[in-house]
Scaffold this active site. Structure first.
Site, short mmCIF file in Angstrom:
data_model
loop_
_atom_site.label_atom_id
_atom_site.label_comp_id
_atom_site.label_asym_id
_atom_site.label_seq_id
_atom_site.Cartn_x
_atom_site.Cartn_y
_atom_site.Cartn_z
N TRP A 2 0.83 -1.21 0.00
CA TRP A 2 0.00 0.00 0.00
C TRP A 2 0.86 1.25 0.00
O TRP A 2 0.60 2.20 -0.74
CB TRP A 2 -0.95 0.00 1.19
CG TRP A 2 -1.95 -1.11 1.14
CD1 TRP A 2 -2.07 -2.14 2.03
CD2 TRP A 2 -2.96 -1.34 0.14
NE1 TRP A 2 -3.09 -2.97 1.65
CE2 TRP A 2 -3.65 -2.52 0.51
CE3 TRP A 2 -3.34 -0.65 -1.02
CZ2 TRP A 2 -4.71 -3.02 -0.26
CZ3 TRP A 2 -4.39 -1.15 -1.77
CH2 TRP A 2 -5.05 -2.32 -1.40
N ASP A 61 -1.03 6.81 6.69
CA ASP A 61 -2.07 5.90 6.22
C ASP A 61 -2.30 4.91 7.36
O ASP A 61 -1.50 4.00 7.57
CB ASP A 61 -1.62 5.20 4.94
CG ASP A 61 -2.62 4.13 4.48
OD1 ASP A 61 -3.65 3.93 5.17
OD2 ASP A 61 -2.36 3.49 3.44
N LYS A 69 -11.38 -1.78 7.50
CA LYS A 69 -10.65 -2.69 8.39
C LYS A 69 -11.11 -2.53 9.84
O LYS A 69 -11.47 -3.51 10.47
CB LYS A 69 -9.15 -2.46 8.28
CG LYS A 69 -8.52 -3.16 7.07
CD LYS A 69 -8.25 -2.25 5.93
CE LYS A 69 -7.75 -3.03 4.71
NZ LYS A 69 -7.15 -2.13 3.73
#
Ligand SMILES: *Cc1c(COP(=O)(O)O)cnc(C)c1O
Length: 373
Positions: free
Chosen positions: A114, A185, A209
Site C-alpha cells: 500500500w 495511512d 478494516k
C-alpha cells in the site's frame, strides 16, 4: 444458493470467525443496531439510507459521528474531521495533489504494497523520494534510525502505520525533518490503540478494516494546511472545500458515516483506545505464542515490528499451508489465506474480531502442529 430468504429471512445466529484482512469483522452490536436503523432511524419512519443528507436526522448522524470520533482520538480543535469517498487509494493521490507543489519533494516510507502504491502516485504532482524501504527483505520489518534517509526539505513524510499484507506495524511515528509534516495511512490500525493526532498533518483511514464499510474514508487534517493548496484542483479533490462544507459538498457516503459513527460509539463504550489496545495485545499474543512455541510455524515479520492487527506466518510447505487453511475453514474459521502474492497464512484480528476467535485459532494451531509437525 443465496436467496433473499437465506440471506436475511433465516438469520443465522452463529457467525463464523472471519479473519479477512478487509473488509473485516464489524462489532456485533453495531451490526444489530444498523439492521434496525436501516428500517427506521430515530423513530422517523425512514431508514438511514433513505434520509436526505441535508435533513435534521442526518445532521444528527454526522454531528454525533464527528463528536464521537473526536472523543475517541482526543482530536484537537485545530484539526478537521472529514468523511470522504474513494477508499484509502484516493488519498494516495489527493495528498500530493493538495500538498506537493511541482518543484518540491515528498518523502515516502515504502514498507508494503500500500505504501508503495502511495509513493507511485506522488510523481504525478512533484518529486517523490524513498526515505526508507524494507522491500529488499520482503517488507518484513520497519526501517528505523540509520536506515532512514530524508531528502533536503520534504513537504511531508508519508508512511503506513500498519502494513496489512506483511503483518508489520510501527510502534512509534518516525522523527522527521523540521518544516515537514507527517501523513499517516492508518487504514488497517486506526483506533486500534491510542494515537497522538498532533504528531500528524494528515491522517487517513479507509474504513473497511477497523471503522466501517469500504469506500468511506476518515480524514483528519490540520486546519492550517488547508490554507495553502499546492495547485488548482477539481472541487471533489480539495480538502479545503470538503472541510468548509462539513463533508457535504456533494451527497456524502451516508451509510458509511452512520456506521463509522456507531463504531466510534462502540469504542467509547468499550472503554476507549487504551482498553481496545489492551484487548488487541491479549488477542495477538494468543496467536504469536503459538508461532513462537516451536519451529513448525514461522512468523514472517520481525518480532519487534509485529502487527497486532494482521498476523502472518508460514509453515514447512505450501501443501501443509493449504491443508491448514481448509481444515480451519471446516471448523468455522474463514479468511486465513495470505495475500495472493505472498502466500502463507494471515490472521487479521481487527478491533471487532472476537477474542474467542483468537483462542479458537490458537487451539487449532497447537493441534495442527502436533499432528503435522
Ligand atoms: C486496505 C488498505 C488500503 C487500500 O484501501 P482501499 O479502501 O481499498 O483503497 C490502503 N492502505 C492500507 C494500509 C490498507 O490496509
Amino acid at each position: 444458493m443465496t436467496t433473499m430468504a437465506s440471506r436475511g429471512g433465516a438469520r443465522k445466529t452463529e457467525r463464523v470467525f472471519n479473519y479477512s484482512a478487509g473488509p473485516g469483522t464489524l462489532p456485533e452490536p453495531v451490526l444489530r443496531q444498523a439492521q434496525n436503523d436501516l428500517w427506521d432511524l430515530f423513530g422517523t419512519g425512514i431508514g438511514i439510507c433513505e434520509h436526505s443528507h441535508r435533513g435534521p436526522a442526518f445532521d444528527r448522524v454526522t454531528e454525533e459521528a464527528e463528536a464521537d470520533c473526536r472523543a475517541v482520538g482526543s482530536i484537537p480543535d485545530n484539526y478537521k474531521v472529514l468523511f470522504l469517498q474513494g477508499g484509502a487509494s484516493t488519498q494516495f493521490f489527493m495528498v500530493p495533489a493538495n500538498f506537493l507543489p511541482q518543484d518540491r519533494t515528498a518523502d515516502y516510507f515504502v514498507t508494503g504494497n500500500w505504501s508503495k502504491k502511495a509513493y507511485k502516485e506522488a510523481p504525478l504532482y512533484g518529486t517523490a523520494h524513498v526515505a526508507a524501504s524494507s522491500e529488499e527483505e520482503q517488507f518484513s520489518y520497519i526501517p528505523k534510525g540509520n536506515a532512514i534517509g530524508y531528502s533536503d526539505n520534504p513537504v511531508y513524510v508519508h508512511f503506513a502505520t500498519n502494513n496489512t499484507i506483511f503483518g508489520t506495524q510501527m510502534k512509534d511515528v518516525p522523527e522527521i525533518p523540521d518544516g515537514a509534516f507527517r501523513v499517516g495511512d492508518t487504514s488497517s490500525d486506526m483506533y486500534s490503540r491510542p494515537i497522538d493526532v498532533t504528531k500528524y498533518g494528515l491522517i487517513y483511514a479507509g474504513a473497511q478494516k477497523n471503522l466501517g464499510p469500504s469506500g468511506t474514508v476518515l480524514v483528519i487534517v490540520r486546519e492550517d494546511l488547508l490554507d495553502k493548496p499546492a495547485r488548482e484542483l477539481p472541487s471533489m479533490l480539495r480538502y479545503a472545500l470538503h472541510a468548509e462544507k462539513g463533508s457535504r459538498y456533494n451527497t456524502p457516503p451516508a451509510f458509511g458515516i452512520y456506521l463509522m459513527g456507531q463504531v466510534f460509539k462502540w469504542i467509547l463504550g468499550e472503554g476507549g483506545l487504551e482498553a481496545v489496545q489492551e484487548r488487541n495485545e491479549r488477542k495477538a499474543k494468543l496467536i504469536y505464542d503459538q508461532i513462537d512455541a516451536g519451529d513448525f510455524y514461522r512468523g514472517t515479520a520481525r518480532a519487534e515490528d509485529r502487527s497486532l492487527m494482521n498476523i502472518t506466518f508460514r509453515m514447512p510447505s505450501e501443501e501443509i499451508e493449504k491443508r491448514f487453511i481448509s481444515e480451519a475453514e471446516k471448523q468455522g474459521m474463514d479468511g486465513l489465506k495470505g495475500y495472493r502474492s505472498v502466500g502463507g497464512v494471515r490472521a487479521s484480528i481487527y478491533n471487532a474480531f472476537p477474542e474467542a476467535g483468537c483462542e479458537a485459532l490458537a487451539g487449532f494451531m497447537k493441534d495442527f502442529a502436533q499432528k503435522n509437525g
